[in-house]
Design an enzyme around this catalytic site. Sequence first.
Site, PDB file in Angstrom:
ATOM      1  N   LYS A 147       0.869  -1.184   0.000  1.00  0.00           N
ATOM      2  CA  LYS A 147       0.000   0.000   0.000  1.00  0.00           C
ATOM      3  C   LYS A 147       0.898   1.223   0.000  1.00  0.00           C
ATOM      4  CE  LYS A 147      -4.423   1.114   0.184  1.00  0.00           C
ATOM      5  NZ  LYS A 147      -5.611   0.422  -0.321  1.00  0.00           N
ATOM      6  N   ASP A 181      -6.956   4.305  -4.660  1.00  0.00           N
ATOM      7  CA  ASP A 181      -7.629   4.191  -3.365  1.00  0.00           C
ATOM      8  C   ASP A 181      -8.237   5.577  -3.127  1.00  0.00           C
ATOM      9  OD1 ASP A 181      -7.922   2.349  -0.848  1.00  0.00           O
ATOM     10  OD2 ASP A 181      -7.283   4.229   0.027  1.00  0.00           O
TER      11      ASP A 181
HETATM   12  P1  NDP Z   1     -12.786   7.855  -3.031  1.00  0.00           P
HETATM   13  O1  NDP Z   1     -11.726   8.861  -2.825  1.00  0.00           O
HETATM   14  O2  NDP Z   1     -13.297   7.625  -4.404  1.00  0.00           O
HETATM   15  O3  NDP Z   1     -14.032   8.166  -2.089  1.00  0.00           O
HETATM   16  C1  NDP Z   1     -13.901   8.241  -0.701  1.00  0.00           C
HETATM   17  C2  NDP Z   1     -15.204   8.730  -0.125  1.00  0.00           C
HETATM   18  O4  NDP Z   1     -15.148   8.643   1.292  1.00  0.00           O
HETATM   19  C3  NDP Z   1     -15.482  10.169  -0.460  1.00  0.00           C
HETATM   20  O5  NDP Z   1     -16.869  10.344  -0.516  1.00  0.00           O
HETATM   21  C4  NDP Z   1     -14.866  10.901   0.739  1.00  0.00           C
HETATM   22  O6  NDP Z   1     -15.429  12.175   0.978  1.00  0.00           O
HETATM   23  C5  NDP Z   1     -15.214   9.967   1.864  1.00  0.00           C
HETATM   24  N1  NDP Z   1     -14.203  10.093   2.930  1.00  0.00           N
HETATM   25  C6  NDP Z   1     -12.869  10.003   2.811  1.00  0.00           C
HETATM   26  N2  NDP Z   1     -12.266  10.207   3.979  1.00  0.00           N
HETATM   27  C7  NDP Z   1     -13.243  10.436   4.855  1.00  0.00           C
HETATM   28  C8  NDP Z   1     -13.260  10.726   6.233  1.00  0.00           C
HETATM   29  N3  NDP Z   1     -12.126  10.811   6.950  1.00  0.00           N
HETATM   30  N4  NDP Z   1     -14.473  10.891   6.811  1.00  0.00           N
HETATM   31  C9  NDP Z   1     -15.619  10.783   6.078  1.00  0.00           C
HETATM   32  N5  NDP Z   1     -15.654  10.522   4.769  1.00  0.00           N
HETATM   33  C10 NDP Z   1     -14.494  10.358   4.174  1.00  0.00           C
HETATM   34  O7  NDP Z   1     -12.212   6.491  -2.411  1.00  0.00           O
HETATM   35  P2  NDP Z   1     -12.730   5.002  -2.637  1.00  0.00           P
HETATM   36  O8  NDP Z   1     -14.193   4.983  -2.868  1.00  0.00           O
HETATM   37  O9  NDP Z   1     -11.830   4.369  -3.616  1.00  0.00           O
HETATM   38  O10 NDP Z   1     -12.388   4.343  -1.223  1.00  0.00           O
HETATM   39  C11 NDP Z   1     -13.333   4.261  -0.150  1.00  0.00           C
HETATM   40  C12 NDP Z   1     -12.906   3.155   0.806  1.00  0.00           C
HETATM   41  O11 NDP Z   1     -12.870   1.914   0.115  1.00  0.00           O
HETATM   42  C13 NDP Z   1     -11.529   3.321   1.446  1.00  0.00           C
HETATM   43  O12 NDP Z   1     -11.548   2.756   2.738  1.00  0.00           O
HETATM   44  C14 NDP Z   1     -10.646   2.461   0.548  1.00  0.00           C
HETATM   45  O13 NDP Z   1      -9.461   2.027   1.208  1.00  0.00           O
HETATM   46  C15 NDP Z   1     -11.603   1.300   0.297  1.00  0.00           C
HETATM   47  N6  NDP Z   1     -11.273   0.479  -0.868  1.00  0.00           N
HETATM   48  C16 NDP Z   1     -11.196   1.027  -2.124  1.00  0.00           C
HETATM   49  C17 NDP Z   1     -10.924   0.228  -3.198  1.00  0.00           C
HETATM   50  C18 NDP Z   1     -10.940   0.743  -4.602  1.00  0.00           C
HETATM   51  O14 NDP Z   1     -10.887  -0.077  -5.517  1.00  0.00           O
HETATM   52  N7  NDP Z   1     -11.064   2.035  -4.839  1.00  0.00           N
HETATM   53  C19 NDP Z   1     -10.626  -1.213  -3.037  1.00  0.00           C
HETATM   54  C20 NDP Z   1     -10.836  -1.704  -1.689  1.00  0.00           C
HETATM   55  C21 NDP Z   1     -11.110  -0.866  -0.661  1.00  0.00           C
HETATM   56  P3  NDP Z   1     -14.727  13.492   0.376  1.00  0.00           P
HETATM   57  O15 NDP Z   1     -15.208  13.599  -1.033  1.00  0.00           O
HETATM   58  O16 NDP Z   1     -15.230  14.564   1.267  1.00  0.00           O
HETATM   59  O17 NDP Z   1     -13.264  13.286   0.497  1.00  0.00           O
END
Ligand code: NDP
Length: 453
Positions: free
Chosen positions: A126, A166
């Site tokens: 990571k 991510d």
């Molecule tokens: P994105 O950046 O596309 O979206 C993240 C979302 O979560 C946004 O809506 C963001 O809001 C919100 N967010 C981020 N940080 C916080 C916080 N501290 N408090 C509240 N909301 C928050 O990321 P992903 O959708 O790719 O990832 C989401 C989760 O899924 C993570 O845990 C990631 O590790 C996990 N994941 C992702 C994978 C992938 O393929 N993308 C694979 C496996 C797991 P804002 O717009 O305000 O930042």
Amino acid sequence: MSDYIQELVEGVKAKNPAEPEFHQAVEEVAESVGPVLDKHPEYRQSKILERIIEPERVIMFRVPWVDDQGDVQVNRGFRIEMNSAIGPYKGGLRFHPSVNLGILKFLAFEQVFKNSLTTLPMGGGKGGSDFDPKGKSDNEVMRFCQSFMTELARHIGPDTDVPAGDIGVGGREIGYLFGQYKRLRNEFTGVLTGKGLDWGGSKIRTEATGYGSVYFAAEMLKTRDLTLEDKTCLVSGAGNVAQFTIEKILQLGGKVITFSDSNGYIHDPEGLNEEKLEYLKTLKNIRRGRVKEYAEKYSSATYTPLDYDKDHNPLWDHKADCAFPSATQNEISGKDAQNLVDNGVKVVSEGANMPTTPEGIEIFQNSDVLFAPGKAANAGGVAVSGLEMSQNSMRLSWSRDEVDSRLHNIMKEIHKSCLQAAEKYSTAGNYVDGANIAGFLKVADAMLDQGVV
Ligand code: NDP
């Protein structure tokens, strides 16, 4: 917890201070695999657990770049190469101001077991940076990505370490990172996954994590002769995972009434439909706006700002059948979990990594809730990344249906292996133990075969 595991966990805390998320992830896995170590003294003799919690390599570097005003900015970059026993390091890059060594070590550690569960030959890693793409121009993001890759390029490669996206790293960032790698190395290879469809990307990679999390929930419901049809669902997040979780729930006949970003959440009791989802995708992926605007567009919806000082998040306090936390770590507290249980939730499928606190997990496990940990439920993303690597190696591109059906089968397989491992080690129905044990066994056996390295 046995004395041995207790000592090991205390040792991790002492040796890695100020890394609470890493401690949390290690403690959960160590507890789950305790019975496996009791049954297999060879793992203890070879210090498999002691070695698995120590990254093979940690890379930390300066990322200087110039903003649109001509000022120099400095961020910190990281890559944690955690374990390569079953394949090249594989795992995403996160760009978010909260990123630090401990968070990336927890994510890399989780990734080792998740990748093992996919049945594909991928080790765990990571990386990322404390850079915040929010509010930056495309040119600033490009300059940052080029500087980040200028250092990272010397540590990665299609047979060594293959990063992906991510939080904060989507198609735009992967494009800039890939472009710089290609320029530095003068080679076009599958060094990153999540690439654009015209230049080596796999169909369904963008959708994979969200779709996979819903497929996993459907498998869990099936064990009780239930389906997602007409089920009310709570989703958190509004990014990549959340958007395609919502899309698959809608395709399977469910109703989605919430989503969120880091400022607040939307409650739409009428439920989303295709048109509303398209609006959300454009809002987040193209206009890069805030979810608040959804409530200005659709009068059925209300927006509530998030108050991080509260002991609970009201998003999790609506009556629903299923919950899909898809934003970030530790977003479901004990109180949130209790609210979900009290409101009759039947299934929780973690699209995000470690979104439920240990107190929350305990509450789910002491109730009737089917609870899927992220390392199983969100493994669809990295699974399709693995399929992207295979297509790149073969210089072939599979159809959407082919990749989707492989993804669906992989999620069914992961579900089955979690249940089988849990059953074998006397914690039947416990998906947390099942995922940890099944993921651990494959990596542990490979480490035994490969000697003390
Ligand atoms: P994105 O950046 O596309 O979206 C993240 C979302 O979560 C946004 O809506 C963001 O809001 C919100 N967010 C981020 N940080 C916080 C916080 N501290 N408090 C509240 N909301 C928050 O990321 P992903 O959708 O790719 O990832 C989401 C989760 O899924 C993570 O845990 C990631 O590790 C996990 N994941 C992702 C994978 C992938 O393929 N993308 C694979 C496996 C797991 P804002 O717009 O305000 O930042």
